[in-house]
Write an enzyme that holds these catalytic residues in place. Sequence first.
Site, PDB file in Angstrom:
ATOM      1  N   GLU A  80      13.232  54.080 -37.278  1.00 41.03           N
ATOM      2  CA  GLU A  80      12.856  53.106 -38.306  1.00 41.03           C
ATOM      3  C   GLU A  80      14.011  52.229 -38.754  1.00 41.03           C
ATOM      4  OE1 GLU A  80      11.085  55.217 -41.628  1.00 41.03           O
ATOM      5  OE2 GLU A  80      12.546  56.813 -41.522  1.00 41.03           O
ATOM      6  N   ASP A 102       9.708  50.421 -42.152  1.00 40.24           N
ATOM      7  CA  ASP A 102      11.146  50.284 -42.402  1.00 40.24           C
ATOM      8  C   ASP A 102      11.828  49.514 -41.282  1.00 40.24           C
ATOM      9  OD1 ASP A 102      11.720  51.393 -44.919  1.00 40.24           O
ATOM     10  OD2 ASP A 102      11.336  53.389 -44.137  1.00 40.24           O
ATOM     11  N   CYS A 145       3.745  55.240 -36.527  1.00 42.83           N
ATOM     12  CA  CYS A 145       3.095  55.709 -37.753  1.00 42.83           C
ATOM     13  C   CYS A 145       3.302  54.733 -38.906  1.00 42.83           C
ATOM     14  CB  CYS A 145       3.577  57.107 -38.127  1.00 42.83           C
ATOM     15  SG  CYS A 145       5.343  57.185 -38.425  1.00 42.83           S
TER      16      CYS A 145
HETATM   17  C1  PEP Z   1       7.780  53.603 -41.848  1.00 37.78           C
HETATM   18  O1  PEP Z   1       8.873  53.291 -42.332  1.00 37.78           O
HETATM   19  O2  PEP Z   1       7.135  52.867 -41.070  1.00 37.78           O
HETATM   20  C2  PEP Z   1       7.177  54.892 -42.202  1.00 37.78           C
HETATM   21  C3  PEP Z   1       6.080  55.313 -41.608  1.00 37.78           C
HETATM   22  O3  PEP Z   1       7.759  55.606 -43.200  1.00 37.78           O
HETATM   23  P1  PEP Z   1       7.547  55.250 -44.750  1.00 37.78           P
HETATM   24  O4  PEP Z   1       6.499  54.164 -44.835  1.00 37.78           O
HETATM   25  O5  PEP Z   1       7.143  56.491 -45.444  1.00 37.78           O
HETATM   26  O6  PEP Z   1       8.898  54.770 -45.156  1.00 37.78           O
HETATM   27 MG    MG Z   2      10.023  54.777 -43.377  1.00 35.55          MG
END
Ligand code: PEP
Ligand code: MG
Length: 624
Positions: free
Chosen positions: A484, A508, A555
């Site tokens: 990320e 991110d 994700c």
């Molecule tokens: C992301 O950064 O894409 C991620 C799935 O983590 P979060 O949204 O919890 O930072």
């Molecule tokens: Mg993230």
Amino acid sequence: MVAPRDTGPAVKTDGPAKPEAPRPEERRRSPRAAAPATATEQRLTGIPVSPGIAIGAVYDTSEEVAETPRRAITEAEADAERTRLSEAAAQSRKQVAKLKGRLAVLPEEAQEELEPLLDAYILMLGNSRLLRGARKRIGEELLAAETAVHDEAEAIATTILAAKDDDKAGLNRRAGEVREIARRLIRNLTATPFRSLKGVPVGAILVAEELTPADAALLEPGRIAAVCTEEGGADGHTAIMLRALGIPAVIGCHGLTAAAKRGDQAVVDGAGGFIALHPTAETLAAAKEGLAAQAKERTRLGKLRRLPAETLDGQIVELQANLEIPAELPLLDQAGAQGIGLLRTEFLFMNRKDLPDEDAQVSAYRMIVDAMGHDPVTIRVLDWGGEKEIEALAESVPMAVGPNPALGLRGIRLLLKRPELLEEQFAAILRVSTQGNVRVLLPMVTIPAEVAEAREIYERVARRLRRRGESLPDKLPPLGAMIETPGAALAADAIALEADFFAIGTNDLAMYTLAVDRAEIDVAHLYDPLHPAVLRLMQFAIEAALRLRMPVSVCGEMAGNPRLVPLLLGLGLRSLSMNASAIPRVKQAVRALNIDDCARFARRVMEQSDPAQITELVEKFGTA
Ligand code: PEP
Ligand code: MG
């Protein structure tokens, strides 16, 4: 313009004379607010973050009184409390200035009414009687900053209300104003959720200046018809949670808190990105039609639940859910999720003053793993930092706040600095790992050594548990890395040698690649996961994993957008994890695709260097 009045003791400041500000109550008695029967529709637009239509009454949270547990301090702590107070005043001034900066979008009449009020607030947050008095109480009465602010505000309000003046409404207004500023200060000082969401009436449309992820974790999806806020970005955690809970939501609505008042009737269109206050009969009729269409669509999508996510040419795609709070679990089953691709464990740490111990974590994970049966559950260890506030940690890890939290001690960096947190979480996860199909995921990895170091701790914890007589699987659950950051994506080949799987966090990844805060409304127009820089980094990471035949999924929020499915499959992905309510539509998209077409399409997209052209290609896919 409101006629100037004596500001009285409540707003006495040492600043230059200012035109008198109208009082909050005056704002509430504006012609629009006073006569809803004749009020005309007021439509405010924002960022559409969670689809769905709602009709209901506004519940404006900004007037809730923050709870202030009384706290005494020692003499040695007084300086630190005074610093906290100055910081909270600066933060409050910034918030009010931000609101003021947004007035331009409001009708001129409303601007004229509100601007002096906000100016007066900014002055009251300077060297005012309230702040001077609170500072004095900290030193003389040895009170914590929030207690001192509360007491001083009450003392000022009592003096105002006792004044010999026939204008009782005016006195009430002035006292209310002091209390309003005190509330903002106390909310910022206590860093607890801004409001109590318990009293929200069923079916209400929640309106707020800002909703933090910790606030969102307290929402009961069955109670809230929709959410609208002034602040926030499309892929901030609050937006993600609202989507996950299936609550229609529009964020970044300029002028919202000034325009909406408790009890106003409103229509929210979460896909259209607007809230209509005092809707016309026409708007209401359209909303009712929309609600009926929504119910039909839900039934239609529900029929997809038992069908496989299989392309026309027989490729199976794994569609999993992201889970932010256990309240979403029933939605996973309804959506037909094949497991949890991302369990954000931050919920366990939010809205509490102490840290959850190993046993508390075991029961939370056990409940989720049990509910998922044999389906995989990917538990991500604590990803604290950035916009997520965890008060229990804020006190014990003050260095994590830093000048630039998004680049500071976030995710795995914090956990390696505080290995006892990681050990406890690993132990809890390992203890439930015999009960289901568990995987463990590390957030914010940037170098391979972080995975190696985490694995050493993981194995050490497993040895200790075995010595203690715990039964663990012979082969420990896979340990994966989130990709990320651009650094992780470009070092994916090296990280792949240390990790058992990758989960690409595009939220991110887009933020760090484009230097755009994902939760910041002012730069929301620049936040674009389809920017070629983001796509190229994704491609690099996906190929690094595929070369090693290592599982890789996405994700981030991209995974839940049906329009992006051809591109993601074309890049080689066969596993997507998203908010549960997105699964049926994504499945529908998968079932209409052919992998060869997707691969050809992805090649075309990856040849482009202009983000606008990529967006156009994605929108036109299948129509050419
Ligand atoms: C992301 O950064 O894409 C991620 C799935 O983590 P979060 O949204 O919890 O930072
Ligand atoms: Mg993230």
